[in-house]
Design an enzyme around this catalytic site. Sequence first.
Site, PDB file in Angstrom:
ATOM      1  N   ASN A  44       0.836  -1.197   0.000  1.00  0.00           N
ATOM      2  CA  ASN A  44       0.000   0.000   0.000  1.00  0.00           C
ATOM      3  C   ASN A  44       0.874   1.250   0.000  1.00  0.00           C
ATOM      4  O   ASN A  44       1.962   1.270   0.589  1.00  0.00           O
ATOM      5  CB  ASN A  44      -1.014  -0.002   1.144  1.00  0.00           C
ATOM      6  N   CYS A  55      -4.178   0.715  -2.449  1.00  0.00           N
ATOM      7  CA  CYS A  55      -4.008  -0.551  -1.723  1.00  0.00           C
ATOM      8  C   CYS A  55      -2.949  -1.437  -2.388  1.00  0.00           C
ATOM      9  O   CYS A  55      -2.704  -1.349  -3.599  1.00  0.00           O
ATOM     10  CB  CYS A  55      -5.314  -1.331  -1.696  1.00  0.00           C
ATOM     11  N   GLU A  57      -3.090  -4.573  -3.157  1.00  0.00           N
ATOM     12  CA  GLU A  57      -3.619  -5.462  -4.199  1.00  0.00           C
ATOM     13  C   GLU A  57      -3.633  -4.763  -5.556  1.00  0.00           C
ATOM     14  O   GLU A  57      -3.289  -5.340  -6.584  1.00  0.00           O
ATOM     15  CB  GLU A  57      -5.054  -5.899  -3.866  1.00  0.00           C
ATOM     16  N   CYS A  88     -10.326  -4.701   0.205  1.00  0.00           N
ATOM     17  CA  CYS A  88     -11.427  -3.731   0.304  1.00  0.00           C
ATOM     18  C   CYS A  88     -12.350  -3.888  -0.911  1.00  0.00           C
ATOM     19  O   CYS A  88     -12.010  -4.557  -1.900  1.00  0.00           O
ATOM     20  CB  CYS A  88     -10.879  -2.313   0.393  1.00  0.00           C
ATOM     21  N   CYS A  91     -10.838  -2.919  -4.367  1.00  0.00           N
ATOM     22  CA  CYS A  91      -9.913  -3.925  -4.905  1.00  0.00           C
ATOM     23  C   CYS A  91     -10.659  -5.148  -5.411  1.00  0.00           C
ATOM     24  O   CYS A  91     -10.275  -5.746  -6.421  1.00  0.00           O
ATOM     25  CB  CYS A  91      -8.883  -4.323  -3.852  1.00  0.00           C
TER      26      CYS A  91
HETATM   27  N1  THU Z   1      -5.217  -1.531   2.563  1.00  0.00           N
HETATM   28  C1  THU Z   1      -4.643  -2.334   1.619  1.00  0.00           C
HETATM   29  O1  THU Z   1      -3.581  -2.011   1.072  1.00  0.00           O
HETATM   30  N2  THU Z   1      -5.270  -3.486   1.289  1.00  0.00           N
HETATM   31  C2  THU Z   1      -6.374  -3.979   1.924  1.00  0.00           C
HETATM   32  O2  THU Z   1      -6.814  -5.070   1.610  1.00  0.00           O
HETATM   33  C3  THU Z   1      -7.017  -3.196   2.980  1.00  0.00           C
HETATM   34  C4  THU Z   1      -6.483  -1.830   3.187  1.00  0.00           C
HETATM   35  C5  THU Z   1      -4.508  -0.317   2.969  1.00  0.00           C
HETATM   36  C6  THU Z   1      -5.125   0.977   2.559  1.00  0.00           C
HETATM   37  C7  THU Z   1      -4.540   1.937   3.584  1.00  0.00           C
HETATM   38  O3  THU Z   1      -3.257   2.333   3.154  1.00  0.00           O
HETATM   39  C8  THU Z   1      -4.368   1.065   4.830  1.00  0.00           C
HETATM   40  O4  THU Z   1      -4.430  -0.278   4.384  1.00  0.00           O
HETATM   41  C9  THU Z   1      -5.410   1.296   5.904  1.00  0.00           C
HETATM   42  O5  THU Z   1      -6.682   1.223   5.377  1.00  0.00           O
END
Ligand code: THU
Length: 133
Positions: A44, A55, A57, A88, A91
């Site tokens: 992320n 994110c 993913e 999320c 994604c």
């Molecule tokens: N985040 C991800 O990178 N992937 C996920 O599956 C859930 C959330 C990140 C987004 C943000 O930078 C941090 O986690 C907190 O939400």
Amino acid sequence: MDFSVENLIKAASAAREGAYAPYSGFKVGAAILTTEGHCYTGCNIENASYGLSCCAERVALFKAVSNGERDFEAVAVTSGTDGYCAPCGACRQVLAEFNPAMKVYMVNKQGEYRLLTVAELLPVAFALKKYSQ
Ligand code: THU
């Protein structure tokens, strides 16, 4: 698959080290596997304008797609936490674009996982072709 689930999880955990998450402090790593056995990783990447954060993913998927990849069979995602890290909603939609049957390994800090497909995580995903006349 040639690339084992264990290796995919290791790749996701290693990618998590690169996370740029100064605002949430929540570091995530992802690794996506193509049907030909290529692995692309992502973490992320947050921004001072919070909504611009991306994110792990999507970073992994976009790296792969920008390298010409279109066929994916699995993705592993980890936040190094006790709980299994679930993608999320945004994604899920982006992954569904390429393969609703893609396996999603949601990994905890012990390296254990829950496995569901993208379609199970996002039933009735939006697809433009459903609305063509
Ligand atoms: N985040 C991800 O990178 N992937 C996920 O599956 C859930 C959330 C990140 C987004 C943000 O930078 C941090 O986690 C907190 O939400």
